[in-house]
Scaffold this motif. Structure first.
Motif, PDB file in Angstrom:
ATOM      1  N   VAL A 142       0.864  -1.178   0.000  1.00  0.00           N
ATOM      2  CA  VAL A 142       0.000   0.000   0.000  1.00  0.00           C
ATOM      3  C   VAL A 142       0.901   1.229   0.000  1.00  0.00           C
ATOM      4  O   VAL A 142       1.695   1.423   0.932  1.00  0.00           O
ATOM      5  N   VAL A 143       0.791   2.045  -1.049  1.00  0.00           N
ATOM      6  CA  VAL A 143       1.710   3.163  -1.233  1.00  0.00           C
ATOM      7  C   VAL A 143       0.934   4.477  -1.188  1.00  0.00           C
ATOM      8  O   VAL A 143       0.090   4.740  -2.049  1.00  0.00           O
TER       9      VAL A 143
ATOM     10  N   LYS B 198       8.491  -3.826  -4.319  1.00  0.00           N
ATOM     11  CA  LYS B 198       8.658  -5.117  -4.989  1.00  0.00           C
ATOM     12  C   LYS B 198       7.463  -6.053  -4.828  1.00  0.00           C
ATOM     13  O   LYS B 198       7.480  -7.176  -5.348  1.00  0.00           O
ATOM     14  N   GLU B 199       6.426  -5.631  -4.121  1.00  0.00           N
ATOM     15  CA  GLU B 199       5.261  -6.493  -3.922  1.00  0.00           C
ATOM     16  C   GLU B 199       4.545  -6.768  -5.242  1.00  0.00           C
ATOM     17  O   GLU B 199       4.659  -6.001  -6.201  1.00  0.00           O
ATOM     18  N   ASP B 200       3.774  -7.852  -5.279  1.00  0.00           N
ATOM     19  CA  ASP B 200       3.054  -8.257  -6.492  1.00  0.00           C
ATOM     20  C   ASP B 200       1.943  -7.283  -6.865  1.00  0.00           C
ATOM     21  O   ASP B 200       1.652  -7.076  -8.051  1.00  0.00           O
ATOM     22  N   ILE B 201       1.295  -6.716  -5.846  1.00  0.00           N
ATOM     23  CA  ILE B 201       0.174  -5.794  -6.057  1.00  0.00           C
ATOM     24  C   ILE B 201       0.532  -4.443  -5.470  1.00  0.00           C
ATOM     25  O   ILE B 201       0.911  -4.337  -4.296  1.00  0.00           O
ATOM     26  N   PHE B 202       0.426  -3.404  -6.297  1.00  0.00           N
ATOM     27  CA  PHE B 202       0.528  -2.030  -5.809  1.00  0.00           C
ATOM     28  C   PHE B 202      -0.878  -1.547  -5.468  1.00  0.00           C
ATOM     29  O   PHE B 202      -1.788  -1.667  -6.294  1.00  0.00           O
ATOM     30  N   VAL B 203      -1.063  -0.978  -4.287  1.00  0.00           N
ATOM     31  CA  VAL B 203      -2.307  -0.270  -3.979  1.00  0.00           C
ATOM     32  C   VAL B 203      -1.953   1.198  -3.824  1.00  0.00           C
ATOM     33  O   VAL B 203      -1.302   1.594  -2.858  1.00  0.00           O
ATOM     34  N   LEU B 204      -2.357   2.002  -4.793  1.00  0.00           N
ATOM     35  CA  LEU B 204      -2.054   3.425  -4.802  1.00  0.00           C
ATOM     36  C   LEU B 204      -3.167   4.135  -4.038  1.00  0.00           C
ATOM     37  O   LEU B 204      -4.326   4.122  -4.452  1.00  0.00           O
TER      38      LEU B 204
ATOM     39  N   GLY C 154      -6.282  -6.685 -14.374  1.00  0.00           N
ATOM     40  CA  GLY C 154      -5.030  -5.972 -14.186  1.00  0.00           C
ATOM     41  C   GLY C 154      -5.096  -4.969 -13.057  1.00  0.00           C
ATOM     42  O   GLY C 154      -4.084  -4.651 -12.435  1.00  0.00           O
ATOM     43  N   ALA C 155      -6.309  -4.443 -12.797  1.00  0.00           N
ATOM     44  CA  ALA C 155      -6.476  -3.423 -11.766  1.00  0.00           C
ATOM     45  C   ALA C 155      -7.849  -3.568 -11.133  1.00  0.00           C
ATOM     46  O   ALA C 155      -8.797  -4.076 -11.755  1.00  0.00           O
ATOM     47  N   VAL C 156      -7.959  -3.107  -9.882  1.00  0.00           N
ATOM     48  CA  VAL C 156      -9.207  -3.208  -9.119  1.00  0.00           C
ATOM     49  C   VAL C 156      -9.434  -1.916  -8.354  1.00  0.00           C
ATOM     50  O   VAL C 156      -8.499  -1.351  -7.769  1.00  0.00           O
ATOM     51  N   GLN C 157     -10.690  -1.443  -8.363  1.00  0.00           N
ATOM     52  CA  GLN C 157     -11.074  -0.281  -7.572  1.00  0.00           C
ATOM     53  C   GLN C 157     -12.140  -0.670  -6.554  1.00  0.00           C
ATOM     54  O   GLN C 157     -13.096  -1.379  -6.893  1.00  0.00           O
ATOM     55  N   PRO C 158     -12.023  -0.206  -5.310  1.00  0.00           N
ATOM     56  CA  PRO C 158     -13.094  -0.423  -4.327  1.00  0.00           C
ATOM     57  C   PRO C 158     -14.214   0.593  -4.490  1.00  0.00           C
ATOM     58  O   PRO C 158     -14.137   1.499  -5.338  1.00  0.00           O
TER      59      PRO C 158
ATOM     60  N   ALA D  30      -5.754  -0.447  -7.079  1.00  0.00           N
ATOM     61  CA  ALA D  30      -4.873  -1.606  -6.931  1.00  0.00           C
ATOM     62  C   ALA D  30      -4.526  -2.128  -8.313  1.00  0.00           C
ATOM     63  O   ALA D  30      -5.414  -2.297  -9.156  1.00  0.00           O
ATOM     64  N   ILE D  31      -3.250  -2.381  -8.560  1.00  0.00           N
ATOM     65  CA  ILE D  31      -2.821  -2.824  -9.890  1.00  0.00           C
ATOM     66  C   ILE D  31      -1.674  -3.810  -9.749  1.00  0.00           C
ATOM     67  O   ILE D  31      -0.816  -3.670  -8.867  1.00  0.00           O
ATOM     68  N   ARG D  32      -1.692  -4.830 -10.581  1.00  0.00           N
ATOM     69  CA  ARG D  32      -0.595  -5.796 -10.572  1.00  0.00           C
ATOM     70  C   ARG D  32       0.699  -5.098 -10.978  1.00  0.00           C
ATOM     71  O   ARG D  32       0.726  -4.330 -11.951  1.00  0.00           O
TER      72      ARG D  32
END
Length: 330
Positions: free
Chosen positions: A5-6, A77-83, A109-113, A172-174
């Motif tokens: 989570v960034v 380096k995580e598999d999923i970035f959560v911006l 490829g990406a997910v939004q809540p 969230a995006i791979r």
């Protein structure tokens, strides 16, 4: 599948004090990062003293949203970035449905809540609501928000749904997809760079999904509020960038031509409303677009061009001329 989570920060001490504690408490399955865009306040010192488990990334300059994240994510380096915007309040278990969606849909490829308004929690939030779309002229709108009409959350979007773009307020995006799609275009600086990224992602065959069981609350306007002419400039200019970069060739000329007319009408409307600064912002957006046209045309070569619109009609005409205000009318 690991998650980072960034949170991108620029002089956001007040926001970090308000929202970072819940991010840390409710994100036990993730590594939390604060990516600092060369702040001059004490926000990073606050994080270091109060949240030693949060990793800090120091960007050398304030490059806005696009460059800020591009610079910071090189260290993640995580598999999923959560911006995650610094003005977002997360809720318990908010990451679980996002992670489950990625596992269920390998092509996602990406997910939004679900994005609700922090100030009016019963309403959707402007920046992303229940997932974003664009019309054939590049104007963005959302399930739950069309232009300035924002719907009350009455469960009408309590679902999982493929969307066209996810909001940069919480996206969230791979990791591998982010880089395959070319990361953020730093020429945008701020606003609509996530639409451009999601458009490229769609063109590469990936999908963007919305999941309502993950809920966050967004303050909105923490960087630039809707009354700021600079926000008008970025929105109009960057929307034109999206079109010139991503439209198929056979659509390009006539869509851009009609879009120019629609933007002209919007500028005149600003004058009638006494918003001369916003009229000037639209004009400056177009001048900047013309200046950068050669660069934008070169960028067209990088990715396939596919039509992925949700609406083949004009949202502007449907909303302003026909008076249809809700997403369900489109």
């Amino acid at each position: 599948m690991t998650i980072g989570v960034v949170i991108l920060n620029w002089n956001g001490l007040k926001l970090l004090k308000q929202f970072l504690p819940d991010v840390v408490s409710f994100s036990s399955e993730a590594t939390v990062y604060v990516a600092d865009n060369a702040s001059t306040d004490n926000s990073i010192k606050y994080v270091e003293l109060n949240f030693p488990g949060v990793k800090i990334i120091r960007n050398e300059v304030n490059g806005g949203y696009a460059k800020g994240y591009n610079d910071a994510l090189a260290s993640v380096k995580e598999d999923i970035f959560v911006l995650l915007n610094s003005d977002v309040q997360v809720t318990p278990h908010w990451l679980e449905p996002i992670l489950a969606t990625f596992k269920k849909y390998p092509v996602a490829g990406a997910v939004q809540p679900k994005l609700l308004d922090f100030k009016r929690p019963e309403y959707f939030e402007y920046a992303g609501a229940a997932g974003g779309y664009i019309d054939r002229f590049g104007y963005p709108y959302c399930r739950g928000r069309v232009f300035e009409t924002i719907e009350k959350d009455e469960g009408q979007y309590d679902d999982e749904q493929e969307i066209f773009w996810g909001s940069g307020a919480c996206l969230a995006i791979r990791r591998e997809v982010f880089y395959e799609a070319g990361a953020f275009d730093e020429d945008y600086f701020a606003h609509q760079e996530e639409i451009d990224l999601c458009w490229r992602l769609n063109s590469l065959g990936y999908k963007v999904r919305y999941v309502s069981t993950s809920v966050v609350y967004h303050v909105g306007g923490a960087t630039l509020n809707s009354m700021n002419p600079q926000k008008t400039f970025y929105n109009f200019r960057n929307s034109l960038y999206n079109l010139i970069k991503n439209l198929p060739s056979h659509q390009l000329i006539w869509v851009i031509f009609l879009r120019m007319i629609l933007d002209g009408v919007a500028g005149i409307q600003f004058l009638f409303e006494g918003k001369a600064n916003h009229f000037s912002a639209v004009l400056k957006a177009h001048i900047n677009f013309y200046k950068r046209l050669p660069l934008l045309l070169r960028k067209r070569k990088n990715f396939p061009k596919k039509l992925n619109y949700f609406s083949k009609n004009s949202v502007v005409c449907t909303y302003f001329l026909k008076g249809e205000k809700k997403f369900s009318n489109f």
